[in-house]
Design an enzyme around this catalytic site. Structure first.
Site, PDB file in Angstrom:
ATOM      1  N   ASP A 172      57.444  22.445  41.881  1.00 32.08           N
ATOM      2  CA  ASP A 172      58.818  21.963  41.734  1.00 32.08           C
ATOM      3  C   ASP A 172      59.773  23.012  42.289  1.00 32.08           C
ATOM      4  OD1 ASP A 172      57.963  19.661  40.300  1.00 32.08           O
ATOM      5  OD2 ASP A 172      57.883  20.847  38.456  1.00 32.08           O
ATOM      6  N   LYS A 257      65.607   9.717  38.694  1.00 28.99           N
ATOM      7  CA  LYS A 257      65.117   9.083  37.474  1.00 28.99           C
ATOM      8  C   LYS A 257      65.812   9.776  36.310  1.00 28.99           C
ATOM      9  CE  LYS A 257      60.978   8.109  34.702  1.00 28.99           C
ATOM     10  NZ  LYS A 257      61.248   6.680  34.528  1.00 28.99           N
TER      11      LYS A 257
END
Length: 378
Positions: A172, A257
Site C-alpha cells: 500500500d 470505497k
C-alpha cells in the site's frame, strides 16, 4: 479562512503562506491546523537508511526529499505460495496474481509468487513530521508510508511508486491507522500492488487529501484492462475526510470505497477513464459529492449506497446552506453509463458543519485539477 479551490490554494502557496518550513500552503478542511514538523530545522536524507530513521524517530521533523529513494532490493525477495484469484482471467496478458496477505488466498488456486520483500511492509511514520519533496525529484520507490499511532503529519509533493504492482497485496502506498490530523497534498501514487490510499479500520480521525494524483495505469490489472482496481479504501471509525482537488484516473474500482462510519466530503475532484466503479459506499458511511467532474466513468456509484448527497440540482443543493454555509455545487458527468443524481440524502449534512471548505463550480474543474494535482505543481 480555509480555501477549497485548488487554484486558490496554489496561488496562496506562491504568495508565501506556509504552515511549516519546507511546507507550501497550509492544511484546510477537516485537517486544518495540521503543522507537521513545525519550525524544526529541515533535514535532507541522502540514503534509504537515513530517510527511514528520520521518518520513524520521535523527534519533530521537516524532512526534505530532493532525490529518489529506492527501496527495491533492500530487503531481498521472497518466493512462496500465493494464488490466482478468479478475477485473473488473463494470467499471460497482464493479470494480477496475489500474495497471501491476511490469508486472502484461502480456497483459491495456488501459484508460486516472487516479490520484492520491502514493498509489502510500509515505513511507520512518527508524529509531528513534514515530509516534503523538492520540485519533481522526490520519489520513494518500492516502499509505502504508514502513519500510525500518532498525529500531526504532512506529506507533500512526493511520488510513491513500484510496490510489487504485479501482485494483489503487493503493498500500500499510504496507510492511515490510529492517527489524527493528517494532510496529504500534491502526492502522486502509481504502480501499486494493493491500495493507493487506505484509512482504517481503526480511526484516522481528521484527514485532508488534496491536489493529489491517483494514477491507476498499470501493466498488471485485477480487471485485465490495464486499470488498477484497488485505489482508495476509507474504512475508519468516525473519520472525517476532506477529499478535494484530486485527479483519479485509469482505475476500475474502489475510487473510493467508503465504509466504517467515515464522513467523506468529495469536492472539486476529477475522475477520468474508470472502467468499473468510482464510489462504493457502505451503509454507515456518509458522503457529500459536489462540484466534481467524472468523464468516461462506467459506474459512478455502485448499487446499494444509502447515505450519499450527490448535489443533483440547484433546488436540492440549497439544503447545504445551513450546515455548510453555501449552496452545494452540481457534479458534471460525461460519457458515463449511469449517474448518481437520485442519491440525495440530506439527513447527515449537519455532520459536516465547521469543515471550512467551499466548493467552486465544476465547469473548470477538469482543467484546474490536471494543472494542479500531483508532484512538481506547488
Amino acid at each position: 479562512m480555509h480555501f477549497s479551490n485548488p487554484l486558490l490554494v496554489s496561488a496562496l502557496a506562491c504568495a508565501g503562506s506556509v504552515a511549516a518550513a519546507g511546507v507550501v500552503g497550509e492544511a484546510f478542511g477537516f485537517a486544518a491546523g495540521t503543522t507537521g514538523g513545525g519550525d524544526a530545522e529541515p533535514v535532507y536524507p541522502t540514503s534509504i537508511d537515513e530517510l527511514t530513521g528520520y521518518l520513524t524517530d520521535s523527534e519533530p521533523r521537516v524532512i526534505i526529499l530532493d532525490q529518489e529513494f529506492n527501496y527495491i532490493g533492500s530487503e531481498g525477495t521472497t518466493t512462496e505460495d500465493g494464488c490466482r484469484p478468479d478475477s485473473n482471467t488473463c494470467p499471460d496478458n497482464g493479470g494480477q496474481d496475489a500474495i497471501n496477505g491476511a490469508n486472502w488466498c484461502d480456497g483459491q488456486t495456488a501459484v508460486s509468487v516472487t516479490y520484492d520483500t520491502a514493498g509489502v511492509t510500509s515505513i511507520d511514520v512518527g508524529s509531528n513530521k513534514s515530509i516534503v519533496g523538492s520540485g519533481t525529484s522526490a520519489v520513494i520507490r518500492g516502499k509505502g508510508l504508514r502513519i500510525t499511532g500518532g498525529s500531526n503529519v504532512i506529506v507533500q509533493n512526493i511520488h510513491i511508486t513500484e510496490l510489487n504492482p504485479q501482485y494483489i497485496w503487493g503493498g500500500d502506498a499510504l496507510t492511515l491507522v490510529d492517527t489524527d490530523l493528517v494532510w496529504i497534498d500534491h502526492v502522486k501514487t502509481s504502480l501499486i500492488g494493493r491500495q493507493h490510499i487506505v484509512a482504517g479500520y481503526d480511526a484516522s480521525n481528521r484527514v485532508t487529501i488534496s491536489n493529489s494524483e491517483i494514477d491507476g495505469s498499470t501493466s498488471w490489472s485485477a480487471s485485465c484492462d490495464e486499470h488498477h482496481y484497488w485505489a482508495i479504501l476509507l474504512l475508519g471509525e468516525a473519520d472525517k475526510v476532506t477529499f478535494q482537488g484530486n485527479y483519479i484516473h485509469h482505475t476500475s474500482g474502489r475510487s473510493p470505497k467508503v465504509g466504517g462510519t467515515t464522513l467523506l466530503h468529495a469536492v472539486n475532484n476529477f475522475w477520468y477513464d474508470n472502467t468499473g466503479h468510482a464510489f462504493d459506499i457502505s451503509e454507515n458511511a456518509n458522503v457529500i459529492a459536489e462540484g466534481n467532474v467524472m468523464q468516461s466513468v462506467k459506474t459512478p456509484l455502485n448499487e446499494g449506497a444509502e447515505l450519499l448527497f450527490s448535489a443533483p440540482d440547484d433546488s436540492a443543493n440549497a439544503a447545504c446552506q445551513d450546515p455548510l454555509g453555501y449552496v452545494c455545487e452540481v457534479n458534471v458527468l460525461t460519457d458515463c453509463d449511469s449517474d448518481f443524481s437520485s442519491a440525495a440524502v440530506t439527513s447527515f449534512l449537519s455532520s459536516f458543519e465547521g469543515e471550512g471548505v467551499t466548493a467552486t463550480s465544476a465547469s473548470d474543474v477538469a482543467n484546474s485539477v490536471k494543472a494542479n494535482a500531483g508532484v512538481g505543481k506547488l
